[in-house]
Design an enzyme around this catalytic site. Sequence first.
Site: not given
Length: 533
Positions: A123-124, A126-130, A148, A250, A263
């Site tokens: 997933g992605s 606001c400020f990162g990707v997982v 992340k 979340n 999250d």
Amino acid sequence: MLPEVGSLWLLRLLRDIQLAQFYRPILEELNVTRPEHFDFVRPEDLDGIGMGRPAQRRLAEALKKHRSGFKSKNWVYKILGGFAPEQKETTPAPDSPLTLPEPEGGLKCLIPDGAVCRGELLGSGCFGVVHRGLWTLPGGQSVPVAVKSLRVGPEGPVGTELGDFLREVSIMMNLEHPHVLRLHGLVLGQPLQMVMELAPLGSLHARLTAPPPTPPLPVARLCLFLRQLAGAMAYLGARGLVHRDLATRNLLLASPRTIKVADFGLVRPLRGARGRYVMGGPRPIPYAWCAPESLRQGAFSSASDVWMFGVTLWEMFSGGEEPWAGVPPYLILQRLEQDRARLPRPPLCSRALYALALRCWAPHPADRPSFSYLEGLLQEAWPPEGRCVRDVTEPGALRMQTGDPITIIEGSPDSAAWKGQNGRTFKVGSFPASAVTLADAGGSPATRPVHRVSPAQGERHQESVDGDRGKAKLRDLPPAWGQRRNVPLQRMKGGAERAWSHPPGVPGSTQGHWGRRGFCHPEPQGGPALPSE
């Protein structure tokens, strides 16, 4: 031995205390390149590279002297240091092991960049990707993890995104609860990475909306998740934190019967005697999940998290439906405050649980129950379990066979027909009350009331809370209640920014725009100066 650029300080420090032989292991195995990195190094890590406890004590003393005249210029620690709780320096006793500053909650350490291998994208944000990942421990064991990564632009990390990322790290470092996602450590590479516990079954929202042949979640399981969620939120509240993004998306499934709150990008500490956090600028918030005071003033508290708990309960029992789907965002506050509208009771939700949700949606924050109190209310509203004592094949009735486990959703002693869920088929429907024996009724047919529900504060504004659509006339509810997430919200002109504004005469009229999580609340006008994000 040629020292690497930027790590001469480490070599000099180790030479001064006759420990130069540990330069390479500390640099390469522990990934320590700056003095602050030792904040994440535990005695066990130093044991692992062969450094004895007397040597560790010498190292701790040397670090203390080195830091007394050292001011970090590393961009990571300039920001992270502002969020981490204050650590008191102590001088280790002569016979005590090295006690480097360590966050509360167990293993929170620096992880070498090469020890983590990233896999598929999960997933992605606001400020990162997982990504799914694999963490290789010093002993050679491999641990499945979630990684992340900070999203980095061409010129390096953006200040706001970097601050949010490190704020999330500093908060998760100090959390330890069976239903809160665990942080294992931080990788100081390019990009910055958080290494977290992996919840292999994905988000609760994805499970709720999974198409057939995936069976629906049983009602009793949803109630179990609610109790776990209330306990986790009570823990966060006790630590003075407000989540601000509570929703089924979340909540992660660590196992079929265990959820974890995740999250923490919007988590903030509560300030002042009133225990509130007030937004100081335009930032994304999940509009359809927010309490009225959050939409009107950008104010968040444990009570606003309780409101979100009620919306999350509604999501669970509606099969993951979008709250207020089809309603323009600028009308949601008007629906809540002027029309006193509330989300209607989902078919799987009992009157007792819906009454609990209505208490969470009380207009005034002080009238909402605390999470600790909610745990008791959930126990009272827990649906009874029964067992079928004869086959039911009547037309229109819930089909059941002798021995089928039945979860009672609605029932009363003066009603011949009850509503429940067959634990074997997961079907929901009405059935003769005489066909079911309650688990605590000693083998006799069910004759006692299942729930006695007194009107909750939020119910005073409802004409009815039963499932009969001919009788339930919730005030001016949105026409597209049952629509899913692909329903487009009404948009104003100015397509690129998706701008919107309140119509004239609506309280709290202002402007903002939509982001990943929902509405970006603007700076309140005419009020006192507010703390910044």
